[in-house]
Write a protein that holds these residues in place. Structure first.
Motif, PDB file in Angstrom:
ATOM      1  N   LEU A 134     -12.375  18.599  -6.806  1.00 31.11           N
ATOM      2  CA  LEU A 134     -12.159  19.875  -6.128  1.00 31.11           C
ATOM      3  C   LEU A 134     -10.766  20.378  -6.504  1.00 31.11           C
ATOM      4  O   LEU A 134      -9.782  19.654  -6.359  1.00 31.11           O
ATOM      5  CB  LEU A 134     -12.246  19.733  -4.610  1.00 31.11           C
ATOM      6  CG  LEU A 134     -13.598  19.488  -3.946  1.00 31.11           C
ATOM      7  CD1 LEU A 134     -14.145  18.109  -4.265  1.00 31.11           C
ATOM      8  CD2 LEU A 134     -13.494  19.665  -2.442  1.00 31.11           C
ATOM      9  N   THR A 135     -10.697  21.602  -6.966  1.00 29.53           N
ATOM     10  CA  THR A 135      -9.413  22.238  -7.242  1.00 29.53           C
ATOM     11  C   THR A 135      -9.240  23.372  -6.247  1.00 29.53           C
ATOM     12  O   THR A 135      -9.722  24.491  -6.473  1.00 29.53           O
ATOM     13  CB  THR A 135      -9.341  22.760  -8.689  1.00 29.53           C
ATOM     14  OG1 THR A 135      -9.641  21.693  -9.590  1.00 29.53           O
ATOM     15  CG2 THR A 135      -7.950  23.299  -9.000  1.00 29.53           C
ATOM     16  N   PRO A 136      -8.584  23.103  -5.110  1.00 30.30           N
ATOM     17  CA  PRO A 136      -8.443  24.140  -4.084  1.00 30.30           C
ATOM     18  C   PRO A 136      -7.577  25.302  -4.570  1.00 30.30           C
ATOM     19  O   PRO A 136      -6.636  25.113  -5.354  1.00 30.30           O
ATOM     20  CB  PRO A 136      -7.773  23.400  -2.925  1.00 30.30           C
ATOM     21  CG  PRO A 136      -8.013  21.948  -3.185  1.00 30.30           C
ATOM     22  CD  PRO A 136      -8.032  21.818  -4.678  1.00 30.30           C
ATOM     23  N   LEU A 141     -14.632   8.297  -0.346  1.00 33.12           N
ATOM     24  CA  LEU A 141     -13.237   7.966  -0.639  1.00 33.12           C
ATOM     25  C   LEU A 141     -12.643   9.176  -1.343  1.00 33.12           C
ATOM     26  O   LEU A 141     -13.340   9.851  -2.116  1.00 33.12           O
ATOM     27  CB  LEU A 141     -13.129   6.743  -1.546  1.00 33.12           C
ATOM     28  CG  LEU A 141     -13.636   5.413  -0.980  1.00 33.12           C
ATOM     29  CD1 LEU A 141     -13.784   4.397  -2.115  1.00 33.12           C
ATOM     30  CD2 LEU A 141     -12.691   4.876   0.080  1.00 33.12           C
ATOM     31  N   PHE A 142     -11.377   9.458  -1.091  1.00 31.38           N
ATOM     32  CA  PHE A 142     -10.782  10.615  -1.752  1.00 31.38           C
ATOM     33  C   PHE A 142      -9.295  10.391  -1.958  1.00 31.38           C
ATOM     34  O   PHE A 142      -8.677   9.535  -1.338  1.00 31.38           O
ATOM     35  CB  PHE A 142     -11.036  11.895  -0.942  1.00 31.38           C
ATOM     36  CG  PHE A 142     -10.260  11.998   0.347  1.00 31.38           C
ATOM     37  CD1 PHE A 142      -9.062  12.685   0.406  1.00 31.38           C
ATOM     38  CD2 PHE A 142     -10.744  11.414   1.511  1.00 31.38           C
ATOM     39  CE1 PHE A 142      -8.345  12.784   1.583  1.00 31.38           C
ATOM     40  CE2 PHE A 142     -10.041  11.505   2.707  1.00 31.38           C
ATOM     41  CZ  PHE A 142      -8.836  12.196   2.738  1.00 31.38           C
ATOM     42  N   ARG A 143      -8.729  11.180  -2.844  1.00 32.66           N
ATOM     43  CA  ARG A 143      -7.285  11.196  -3.030  1.00 32.66           C
ATOM     44  C   ARG A 143      -6.871  12.544  -3.596  1.00 32.66           C
ATOM     45  O   ARG A 143      -7.693  13.277  -4.178  1.00 32.66           O
ATOM     46  CB  ARG A 143      -6.820  10.061  -3.937  1.00 32.66           C
ATOM     47  CG  ARG A 143      -7.087  10.245  -5.409  1.00 32.66           C
ATOM     48  CD  ARG A 143      -6.251   9.266  -6.264  1.00 32.66           C
ATOM     49  NE  ARG A 143      -6.424   9.513  -7.678  1.00 32.66           N
ATOM     50  CZ  ARG A 143      -7.082   8.696  -8.496  1.00 32.66           C
ATOM     51  NH1 ARG A 143      -7.615   7.575  -8.049  1.00 32.66           N
ATOM     52  NH2 ARG A 143      -7.188   9.001  -9.772  1.00 32.66           N
ATOM     53  N   VAL A 144      -5.604  12.845  -3.458  1.00 27.46           N
ATOM     54  CA  VAL A 144      -5.031  14.082  -3.974  1.00 27.46           C
ATOM     55  C   VAL A 144      -4.199  13.743  -5.200  1.00 27.46           C
ATOM     56  O   VAL A 144      -3.266  12.948  -5.125  1.00 27.46           O
ATOM     57  CB  VAL A 144      -4.163  14.782  -2.911  1.00 27.46           C
ATOM     58  CG1 VAL A 144      -3.522  16.032  -3.487  1.00 27.46           C
ATOM     59  CG2 VAL A 144      -4.996  15.123  -1.677  1.00 27.46           C
ATOM     60  N   VAL A 196      -3.461  21.271  -8.062  1.00 26.70           N
ATOM     61  CA  VAL A 196      -3.729  20.065  -7.282  1.00 26.70           C
ATOM     62  C   VAL A 196      -5.231  19.819  -7.294  1.00 26.70           C
ATOM     63  O   VAL A 196      -6.019  20.732  -7.019  1.00 26.70           O
ATOM     64  CB  VAL A 196      -3.233  20.226  -5.829  1.00 26.70           C
ATOM     65  CG1 VAL A 196      -3.656  19.023  -4.988  1.00 26.70           C
ATOM     66  CG2 VAL A 196      -1.720  20.381  -5.794  1.00 26.70           C
ATOM     67  N   ASN A 197      -5.632  18.599  -7.643  1.00 31.86           N
ATOM     68  CA  ASN A 197      -7.039  18.223  -7.625  1.00 31.86           C
ATOM     69  C   ASN A 197      -7.294  17.209  -6.519  1.00 31.86           C
ATOM     70  O   ASN A 197      -6.490  16.298  -6.307  1.00 31.86           O
ATOM     71  CB  ASN A 197      -7.453  17.609  -8.965  1.00 31.86           C
ATOM     72  CG  ASN A 197      -7.472  18.621 -10.087  1.00 31.86           C
ATOM     73  OD1 ASN A 197      -7.857  19.771  -9.892  1.00 31.86           O
ATOM     74  ND2 ASN A 197      -7.054  18.213 -11.272  1.00 31.86           N
ATOM     75  N   VAL A 198      -8.411  17.376  -5.828  1.00 33.10           N
ATOM     76  CA  VAL A 198      -8.867  16.401  -4.845  1.00 33.10           C
ATOM     77  C   VAL A 198     -10.048  15.666  -5.458  1.00 33.10           C
ATOM     78  O   VAL A 198     -11.094  16.267  -5.726  1.00 33.10           O
ATOM     79  CB  VAL A 198      -9.283  17.073  -3.525  1.00 33.10           C
ATOM     80  CG1 VAL A 198      -9.773  16.018  -2.532  1.00 33.10           C
ATOM     81  CG2 VAL A 198      -8.115  17.853  -2.926  1.00 33.10           C
ATOM     82  N   GLY A 226      -6.756   9.634   2.529  1.00 30.89           N
ATOM     83  CA  GLY A 226      -6.603   9.843   1.099  1.00 30.89           C
ATOM     84  C   GLY A 226      -6.116   8.641   0.331  1.00 30.89           C
ATOM     85  O   GLY A 226      -5.641   8.790  -0.805  1.00 30.89           O
ATOM     86  N   CYS A 227      -6.219   7.451   0.902  1.00 31.31           N
ATOM     87  CA  CYS A 227      -5.802   6.230   0.210  1.00 31.31           C
ATOM     88  C   CYS A 227      -7.023   5.362  -0.111  1.00 31.31           C
ATOM     89  O   CYS A 227      -8.054   5.467   0.551  1.00 31.31           O
ATOM     90  CB  CYS A 227      -4.823   5.425   1.071  1.00 31.31           C
ATOM     91  SG  CYS A 227      -3.276   6.285   1.449  1.00 31.31           S
ATOM     92  N   GLY A 228      -6.870   4.493  -1.125  1.00 31.30           N
ATOM     93  CA  GLY A 228      -7.899   3.484  -1.385  1.00 31.30           C
ATOM     94  C   GLY A 228      -8.850   3.761  -2.516  1.00 31.30           C
ATOM     95  O   GLY A 228      -9.603   2.871  -2.918  1.00 31.30           O
ATOM     96  N   LEU A 229      -8.866   4.999  -3.053  1.00 32.17           N
ATOM     97  CA  LEU A 229      -9.799   5.318  -4.133  1.00 32.17           C
ATOM     98  C   LEU A 229      -9.250   4.806  -5.462  1.00 32.17           C
ATOM     99  O   LEU A 229      -8.245   5.300  -5.968  1.00 32.17           O
ATOM    100  CB  LEU A 229     -10.038   6.829  -4.202  1.00 32.17           C
ATOM    101  CG  LEU A 229     -10.860   7.321  -5.404  1.00 32.17           C
ATOM    102  CD1 LEU A 229     -12.246   6.690  -5.420  1.00 32.17           C
ATOM    103  CD2 LEU A 229     -10.954   8.840  -5.401  1.00 32.17           C
TER     104      LEU A 229
END
Length: 217
Positions: free
Chosen positions: A8-10, A50-53, A60-62, A207-210
Motif C-alpha cells: 500500500l502506498t498511501p 502482519l505489516f510494517r512501514v 512511504v509503503n505499507v 507494525g513489528c514482526g514481519l
C-alpha cells in the motif's frame, strides 16, 4: 492456504492517510478494514495479518502480509495505491542452503525482573547495539536462518494507545523498532516458513514482526 503480500502506498496529502501513518493503532485499524468482519476475538491473528512501514526517499509503503486476500475497495477513495500478489511461489521454493536477502522491523526487547506479585507487570526494555544484534542472531537461528551479513538501523518508535486502566497516564505508548537488513542462508525451510507466516517478536499489532526475504546470490 494461499498467503498474500500487498504493498500500500498511501497518499500522504490526504488527512486520513497522514493520521494513520502517524499512529500505529490507527494504521492497524485501517488495515483490518481490508478484511471481512467475523474473524473472532483475535482478528489480526485469525487473518494472518502482519505489516510494517517502509519509508523510502520519495514515498512511504505499507507492506501487508495476510492469509486472506485483502479487498482494496474497502479503503476510502484515493487513500492509497495498492498492489497485491501471492507469496506461495516464494514459500514453495524455500530449501536448505538457499542464500536470501532479508528485512525485519522488530520490537527487540528483553523482560527484566520476575512477576512475583499477581498482576504485577514485567519491565520490558528495548535492546540496542550488540544486545539487539545478539537478539536477532538468536531469533534468526530459531527461524531457520544463518545470518551472513547485517545492517541494523534504529527507527522511531511506533506509537499506540495505552490500555484503559493501565498505569502511566493517558499519553501514547512507544513501541521500540529496529530494522534488520542483510543476507542469510536457509538452514531449515519449514522453520523459516513458520517464522514468515507467524512473525517474529512482540508488538505485531504495531507494525513489528514481519520478516520478508528474497532469493540472493
Amino acid at each position: 492456504m494461499t498467503t498474500w503480500l500487498s504493498v500500500l502506498t498511501p497518499d500522504r496529502r490526504r488527512p486520513q492517510a497522514a493520521a494513520d501513518l502517524a499512529e500505529a493503532d490507527r494504521l492497524h485499524r485501517r488495515i483490518m478494514q481490508l478484511f471481512p468482519a467475523g474473524l473472532g476475538e483475535r482478528p489480526r491473528h485469525g487473518s494472518g495479518v502482519l505489516f510494517r512501514v517502509d519509508e523510502e526517499p520519495s514515498n512511504v509503503n505499507v507492506l501487508l502480509q495476510s492469509g486472506i486476500e485483502p479487498e482494496p475497495g474497502r479503503l476510502p477513495d484515493g487513500y492509497a495505491h495498492v498492489r497485491v500478489r501471492t507469496l506461495d511461489p516464494l514459500l514453495d521454493a524455500l530449501r536448505p542452503g538457499l542464500p536470501v536477502r532479508y528485512r525485519l522491523v522488530a520490537n527487540a526487547t528483553r523482560k527484566l525482573g520476575r512477576n512475583t506479585k499477581q498482576g504485577e507487570p514485567l519491565t520490558v526494555v528495548p535492546l540496542h547495539g550488540a544486545d539487539a544484534e545478539a537478539w536477532w542472531a538468536r531469533k534468526a537461528q530459531e527461524a531457520g536462518l544463518e545470518v551472513r551479513t547485517l545492517s541494523m538501523t534504529p527507527l522511531a518508535p511506533a506509537l499506540g494507545k495505552r490500555a484503559p486502566g493501565r498505569a502511566g497516564g493517558q499519553g501514547p505508548v512507544p513501541h521500540a523498532r529496529t530494522c534488520f537488513d542483510g543476507t542469510a542462508q536457509i538452514l531449515d525451510a519449514d522453520r523459516l516458513r513458520a517464522a514468515l507466516l507467524g512473525g517474529i517478536g512482540r508488538a505485531k499489532s504495531y507494525g513489528c514482526g514481519l520478516l520478508t526475504i528474497a532469493p540472493g546470490r
